[in-house]
Design a protein around this motif. Structure first.
Motif, short mmCIF file in Angstrom:
data_model
loop_
_atom_site.label_atom_id
_atom_site.label_comp_id
_atom_site.label_asym_id
_atom_site.label_seq_id
_atom_site.Cartn_x
_atom_site.Cartn_y
_atom_site.Cartn_z
N ASN A 76 16.10 27.95 54.30
CA ASN A 76 15.96 27.44 52.94
C ASN A 76 14.54 26.95 52.67
OD1 ASN A 76 18.83 27.45 51.96
ND2 ASN A 76 19.08 26.15 53.77
N THR A 77 14.13 27.05 51.41
CA THR A 77 12.88 26.46 50.95
C THR A 77 13.21 25.58 49.75
OG1 THR A 77 11.59 28.37 51.67
CG2 THR A 77 10.57 26.90 50.06
N PHE A 78 12.94 24.29 49.87
CA PHE A 78 13.23 23.32 48.81
C PHE A 78 11.93 22.61 48.43
CE2 PHE A 78 17.22 22.98 51.49
CZ PHE A 78 18.00 23.78 50.66
N ILE A 79 11.55 22.68 47.15
CA ILE A 79 10.35 22.00 46.69
C ILE A 79 10.70 21.19 45.45
CG2 ILE A 79 7.98 22.23 45.85
CD1 ILE A 79 7.83 24.88 47.41
N GLY A 80 10.68 19.86 45.59
CA GLY A 80 11.00 18.96 44.50
C GLY A 80 11.88 17.83 44.99
N ASN A 81 11.97 16.79 44.21
CA ASN A 81 12.78 15.62 44.59
C ASN A 81 14.27 15.87 44.38
OD1 ASN A 81 10.42 14.29 45.15
ND2 ASN A 81 10.29 13.36 43.13
N ASN A 82 15.08 15.35 45.28
CA ASN A 82 16.54 15.38 45.18
C ASN A 82 17.13 16.78 45.07
OD1 ASN A 82 16.88 12.50 45.25
ND2 ASN A 82 16.04 12.48 43.18
N ILE A 83 16.56 17.72 45.78
CA ILE A 83 17.08 19.08 45.80
C ILE A 83 18.10 19.21 46.92
CG2 ILE A 83 16.51 21.49 46.28
CD1 ILE A 83 13.86 21.05 44.97
N ALA A 84 19.24 19.86 46.64
CA ALA A 84 20.29 20.09 47.65
C ALA A 84 20.55 18.80 48.41
CB ALA A 84 19.89 21.21 48.59
N SER A 85 20.74 17.74 47.66
CA SER A 85 20.86 16.42 48.30
C SER A 85 22.28 15.89 48.33
CB SER A 85 19.95 15.42 47.59
OG SER A 85 20.31 15.28 46.24
N ASP A 86 23.26 16.74 48.02
CA ASP A 86 24.62 16.21 48.00
C ASP A 86 25.67 17.19 48.51
OD1 ASP A 86 24.65 17.98 45.91
OD2 ASP A 86 25.50 16.59 44.46
N GLN A 87 25.34 17.99 49.51
CA GLN A 87 26.33 18.90 50.08
C GLN A 87 27.45 18.10 50.73
OE1 GLN A 87 24.87 21.66 52.99
NE2 GLN A 87 26.73 22.86 52.98
N ALA A 88 28.68 18.43 50.41
CA ALA A 88 29.82 17.69 50.94
C ALA A 88 29.95 17.87 52.45
CB ALA A 88 31.10 18.14 50.25
N ALA A 89 30.30 16.82 53.14
CA ALA A 89 30.49 16.87 54.59
C ALA A 89 31.55 17.90 54.94
CB ALA A 89 30.88 15.49 55.10
N GLY A 90 31.28 18.69 55.94
CA GLY A 90 32.23 19.68 56.41
C GLY A 90 32.26 20.96 55.60
N SER A 91 31.44 21.08 54.56
CA SER A 91 31.43 22.30 53.76
C SER A 91 30.58 23.36 54.46
CB SER A 91 30.90 22.01 52.36
OG SER A 91 29.59 21.53 52.41
N PRO A 92 30.78 24.64 54.10
CA PRO A 92 30.01 25.72 54.73
C PRO A 92 28.51 25.53 54.53
CG PRO A 92 31.81 26.60 53.42
CD PRO A 92 31.72 25.13 53.11
N ALA A 93 27.75 26.08 55.43
CA ALA A 93 26.29 25.94 55.38
C ALA A 93 25.70 26.61 54.16
CB ALA A 93 25.68 26.53 56.64
N VAL A 94 24.72 25.96 53.56
CA VAL A 94 23.94 26.50 52.46
C VAL A 94 22.69 27.12 53.08
CG1 VAL A 94 22.60 25.87 50.42
CG2 VAL A 94 24.81 24.79 50.83
N ALA A 95 22.51 28.44 52.93
CA ALA A 95 21.44 29.11 53.66
C ALA A 95 20.67 30.10 52.80
CB ALA A 95 22.02 29.83 54.87
N ASN A 96 19.42 30.34 53.19
CA ASN A 96 18.56 31.37 52.61
C ASN A 96 18.36 31.23 51.11
OD1 ASN A 96 18.26 32.65 55.19
ND2 ASN A 96 20.34 33.40 54.93
N ASN A 97 18.12 30.01 50.67
CA ASN A 97 17.87 29.73 49.25
C ASN A 97 16.42 29.33 49.04
OD1 ASN A 97 20.69 29.75 48.02
ND2 ASN A 97 20.96 28.38 49.76
N VAL A 98 15.91 29.64 47.86
CA VAL A 98 14.61 29.15 47.42
C VAL A 98 14.88 28.32 46.17
CG1 VAL A 98 12.33 29.74 46.53
CG2 VAL A 98 13.37 31.14 48.33
N VAL A 99 14.57 27.03 46.23
CA VAL A 99 14.88 26.12 45.13
C VAL A 99 13.63 25.30 44.79
CG1 VAL A 99 16.40 24.31 44.29
CG2 VAL A 99 17.25 25.95 45.98
N VAL A 100 13.19 25.39 43.55
CA VAL A 100 12.02 24.65 43.09
C VAL A 100 12.38 23.93 41.80
CG1 VAL A 100 9.61 24.80 42.33
CG2 VAL A 100 10.46 26.38 44.09
#
Length: 131
Positions: A76-100
């Motif tokens: 993953n590539t995350f650029i910015g504040n509070n990006i992908a900051s709330d994935q639920a515990a035990g949920s499947p992996a979030v992968a190969n994303n570009v988020v700006v």
């Protein structure tokens, strides 16, 4: 790098940055950056709490306060504040994303899906993505 016994080529700057890591080739700059990382390699977390929930994923880059702090997948590539900051515990992996964009890819309810291979640009963009 407080409990590092086998890792090499990693750099940590900030209180609790890379605190328990034994992985190699990681860079953490900021308080709690890559805090939980134990075995993931080639991650870059710049900003307080950047990638602090990543335990074993590889090849992530996060720049910004709370950037990717709950993302569990790699590539993953995350650029910015509070990006992908709330994935639920035990949920499947979030992968190969570009988020700006600030507050993007964070729906506030805890992402529960494996939202992967997305390109997301803009403030609060992608907050309703479920797959």
């Amino acid at each position: 790098l407080n409990s590092n016994t086998t890792a090499s080529r990693s750099l940590a700057i900030g209180n609790s940055a890379l605190l328990i890591s034994n992985a190699v080739d990681n860079l953490a700059i900021g308080n709690n950056a890559l805090l939980s990382l134990t075995s993931g390699q080639q991650n870059v977390g710049i900003g307080n709490n950047a990638l602090n929930g990543n335990v074993s994923a590889h090849f992530n880059t996060a720049v910004g306060y709370n950037a990717g702090n709950a993302a569990s997948g790699g590539g993953n590539t995350f650029i910015g504040n509070n990006i992908a900051s709330d994935q639920a515990a035990g949920s499947p992996a979030v992968a190969n994303n570009v988020v700006v964009g600030a507050s993007a890819f964070s729906n506030g309810n805890g992402m529960t899906s494996a939202a992967s291979a997305n390109t997301i640009l803009g403030y609060a963009a992608g907050n309703l993505i479920t797959t």
